[in-house]
Scaffold this active site. Sequence first.
Site, short mmCIF file in Angstrom:
data_model
loop_
_atom_site.label_atom_id
_atom_site.label_comp_id
_atom_site.label_asym_id
_atom_site.label_seq_id
_atom_site.Cartn_x
_atom_site.Cartn_y
_atom_site.Cartn_z
N ALA A 70 -32.78 -33.51 -40.45
CA ALA A 70 -33.54 -34.76 -40.32
C ALA A 70 -32.64 -36.00 -40.40
O ALA A 70 -32.74 -36.91 -39.58
CB ALA A 70 -34.63 -34.83 -41.37
N HIS A 176 -41.44 -37.94 -40.45
CA HIS A 176 -40.16 -37.75 -41.15
C HIS A 176 -39.13 -38.76 -40.67
O HIS A 176 -38.71 -38.72 -39.52
CB HIS A 176 -39.67 -36.32 -40.91
CG HIS A 176 -38.74 -35.80 -41.95
ND1 HIS A 176 -37.64 -36.51 -42.40
CD2 HIS A 176 -38.76 -34.63 -42.66
CE1 HIS A 176 -37.03 -35.78 -43.32
NE2 HIS A 176 -37.68 -34.66 -43.50
N TYR A 192 -36.64 -41.76 -47.52
CA TYR A 192 -37.59 -40.68 -47.19
C TYR A 192 -38.94 -40.93 -47.87
O TYR A 192 -39.99 -40.85 -47.25
CB TYR A 192 -37.05 -39.31 -47.66
CG TYR A 192 -36.07 -38.64 -46.71
CD1 TYR A 192 -35.33 -39.36 -45.78
CD2 TYR A 192 -35.89 -37.26 -46.76
CE1 TYR A 192 -34.43 -38.72 -44.93
CE2 TYR A 192 -34.98 -36.62 -45.91
CZ TYR A 192 -34.26 -37.36 -45.00
OH TYR A 192 -33.37 -36.72 -44.17
N GLU A 282 -38.10 -27.43 -48.17
CA GLU A 282 -37.03 -28.22 -47.54
C GLU A 282 -35.66 -27.70 -47.97
O GLU A 282 -34.74 -28.48 -48.22
CB GLU A 282 -37.16 -29.72 -47.85
CG GLU A 282 -36.43 -30.60 -46.82
CD GLU A 282 -36.54 -32.10 -47.11
OE1 GLU A 282 -36.82 -32.49 -48.24
OE2 GLU A 282 -36.34 -32.88 -46.15
N ARG A 288 -29.72 -29.78 -53.94
CA ARG A 288 -29.22 -28.41 -53.85
C ARG A 288 -28.87 -27.79 -55.19
O ARG A 288 -28.50 -26.64 -55.28
CB ARG A 288 -27.99 -28.38 -52.93
CG ARG A 288 -28.36 -28.88 -51.54
CD ARG A 288 -27.24 -28.74 -50.53
NE ARG A 288 -27.69 -29.25 -49.23
CZ ARG A 288 -27.06 -29.07 -48.09
NH1 ARG A 288 -25.93 -28.41 -48.05
NH2 ARG A 288 -27.55 -29.57 -46.96
ZN LIG Z 1 -37.10 -32.87 -44.27
#
Ligand SMILES: [Zn+2]
Length: 343
Positions: A70, A176, A192, A282, A288
């Site tokens: 994205a 998005h 976001y 996602e 992460r």
């Molecule tokens: Zn995303």
Amino acid sequence: MIIDCHGHYTTSPRQHEAWRADQIAARGEGKAAPPRPTVTDDEIRASIVNGQLKLQQERGTDLTIFSPRAAGMGHHLGDASTSEAWAAACNELIHRVCTLFPRNFVGVCMLPQTAGISPGNCIAELERCVLQYGFVGCNLNPDPSGGFWKDPPLGDRYWYPLYEKMVELDVPAMIHVSAACNPAFHTTGSHYLNGDTAAFMQCLTSDVFKQFPTLKFIIPHGGGAVPYHWGRFRGLAQDMKLPPLTEHLLNNVFFDTCVYHMPGQELLAKVIPVRNILFASEMIGAVRGIDPETGHHFDDTKRYIQQLTLPPADKDRIYEGNARQVYGRLSAQLARQFASAPT
Ligand SMILES: [Zn+2]
């Protein structure tokens, strides 16, 4: 079946994104873009087997609705023709992943958007991806300027040509944004979530779902600030003499579960009706690391859903049933992909 409705190809072979940098640099110098690089099936396999597929298997999910990275969409870079070439390259790669791993990935396309250029410009790529590649949705960027919000709000007629095609094809859009080029916004930490929240309010103050009763939007990242401030949105709608939000928006607007802690997930499930919640993680994405408070990855969202005090039938809807309803082409596409899969 556990369907993760929000995954991006963040692990694509290096030459793919390197070409994008070359493409934009060439445009800056007034030159033609270099030829696209070769990406072999083995390179794609390695990137998936050691990436998203590995995590699917470790975490016990079955299928990811998969789209290009994205933040890499970069609609603010270049112009309409660079966006078209880049979207075509990214979507083709997603199609190759879905062809190599038909049981694990179904495609969603990015659109070749450019600030100030009619979204009607995206129709050809959307049609190509849905009709030729079997994709089941698209990612729609409400702010192709990358943090300066130069285009009209999502309820504006500006977007209607694209909505007409989405309705005709029976594909939803995940709303998005891409990377922020405005230094006031951190891409995944603020831009976001701002995008999610702004998109919801744009829908609230419009009659877009009266005009398009079957149009469907998924607002990712748990809906941004929306569930937490549901009372504010309900109150604003009431002051504007609008119908209750369940009636005004919730036949068309859905939220994913990309909320990376248990209290947030509990709030989402408490505030938003079960039929409007779609499972998603996602992964491999913005966050992460491992949460030291739980010992598990922040984005291992299945663990949170498992802990919710909801009846099993409700969890099944979140994991699978709602995705099959919102992505109208998903069940048929899955049947096709499973039939093509090696046993
Ligand atoms: Zn995303």
